[in-house]
Design an enzyme around this catalytic site. Structure first.
Site, PDB file in Angstrom:
ATOM      1  N   TYR A  55      -6.173  -3.276  -1.579  1.00 59.80           N
ATOM      2  CA  TYR A  55      -5.892  -1.857  -1.344  1.00 59.80           C
ATOM      3  C   TYR A  55      -6.748  -0.969  -2.248  1.00 59.80           C
ATOM      4  O   TYR A  55      -6.226  -0.137  -3.002  1.00 59.80           O
ATOM      5  CB  TYR A  55      -4.416  -1.548  -1.601  1.00 59.80           C
ATOM      6  N   GLY A 208       4.203   2.883  10.906  1.00 60.45           N
ATOM      7  CA  GLY A 208       2.863   3.397  10.703  1.00 60.45           C
ATOM      8  C   GLY A 208       2.766   4.904  10.794  1.00 60.45           C
ATOM      9  O   GLY A 208       1.694   5.445  11.079  1.00 60.45           O
TER      10      GLY A 208
END
Length: 340
Positions: A55, A208
């Protein structure tokens, strides 16, 4: 915040976990705001933080935020995804695991990782290889518990059997995708995880961002869809279900985000739902809904919109395995495709 057992590890965690993927270059590049968001989450009662080495600089932001507060946090990170262009700086091999854990320890400014997770299955690597390397890390004290993510039921069972047969540490947690719109794991993953005493940390409880209420049926969401490549935002069935859920949340007197998070943690097989804020406002919204408890009536109405065990327009980011994505693995040679 209440506390729940993290499987059978003896560790207690909050039902909401802070996902740090969006804190740093992947989402909010203001690292100091990322630090403030983490501090606010801890001050708000969350004791569980999840990130991953792929990430961007998220691990570094988390490490900076936890200076002086490390012992107050159950810290989880993940390995598997590529971190640079080197073909061996990824995957689930012993070679990479040994390098990856040292990299994460440096980034996180800590001497141990409470939960170290395999981010995705790696079909071309023996699970024995992965579990053996992870077992060594536990015995060295660099990792306290190990977990998996996005595994199918058969893969969870295989890993548990390998651990028992070979005397390896076993996966103590599973991290699957779960939301009101994505309920497939209720069929197999959650029951299997419960059978083996695994904690379950569900990601994308807002589907999401679909359950933020920001993207609506009949509105021009094309720019968002094109920029993210998330085709599920074009699924009219999914958008239609969102409209029904917005109406239900309004009737219940709560924001859709609170309905979605409360739904995720209401399932008895779910340990924690991972909230991944990019801004302080998003975190504040999450914390404001921590005390929401859904009635049986509301849960029944959710079941009527998206039946238990069903998914409507599954997200593109969900792992599906090579046997689904690789056409050569699901198509016989032309000469062998007929029955006659």
């Amino acid at each position: 915040m209440q506390y729940r057992p993290l499987g059978r590890t003896g560790i207690m965690v909050t039902p909401y976990a802070l996902g740090a993927m969006m804190l740093g270059s992947f989402g909010n590049p203001d690292r100091q705001e990322g630090v403030r968001i983490i501090h606010r989450a801890l001050d708000g009662g969350i004791n569980f933080i999840d990130t991953a080495d792929r990430y961007g600089d998220s691990e570094e932001v988390v490490g900076e935020a936890l200076v002086g507060r490390r012992d107050d946090v159950v810290l989880a990170t993940k390995f598997w995804g590529p971190v640079d262009d080197d073909v061996n700086h990824r995957g689930a091999s012993r070679r990479w695991i040994r390098q990856a854990v040292e990299r994460s320890l440096r980034n996180l400014r800590t001497d141990r990782i409470d939960l170290y997770q395999l981010h995705r299955p790696q079909p071309d690597t023996d699970i024995d290889e992965t579990l053996s390397a992870l077992t060594d890390l536990v015995r060295e004290g660099k990792v306290l518990a190990i977990g998996s993510s996005s595994m199918r039921g058969s893969e969870i069972v295989e890993a548990q059997w390998v651990s028992e047969r070979r005397g390896f540490e076993r996966f103590r947690t599973e991290q699957p995708n779960y939301s009101i719109l994505d309920r497939e794991i209720e069929r197999e993953i959650l029951p299997v995880a419960e059978r083996y005493g695994m904690g379950t940390l569900v990601y994308s409880p807002l589907a999401g961002g679909a359950l933020s209420g920001k993207y609506r049926a009949g509105q021009a969401n094309e720019n968002f869809r094109a920029s993210t490549g998330m085709r599920h935002f074009q699924d009219e069935r999914r958008l239609g279900a969102i409209e029904q859920l917005i109406a239900l949340a309004d009737e219940a007197g709560m924001p859709l985000t609170h309905l979605a998070m409360a739904f995720a943690v209401a399932h008895p097989g779910v340990t924690s739902a991972i909230a991944g804020p990019r801004t302080m406002a998003q975190l504040e919204d999450t914390l404001a809904g921590a005390s929401v408890s859904l009635s049986d009536e509301v849960l029944d109405r959710i079941d009527a919109i998206v039946p238990p065990g069903e998914t409507i327009g599954a997200m593109d980011m969900v792992y599906r395995g090579p046997e689904v994505l690789d056409a050569s693995l699901r198509r016989r040679p032309v000469s062998g495709r007929s029955a006659g």
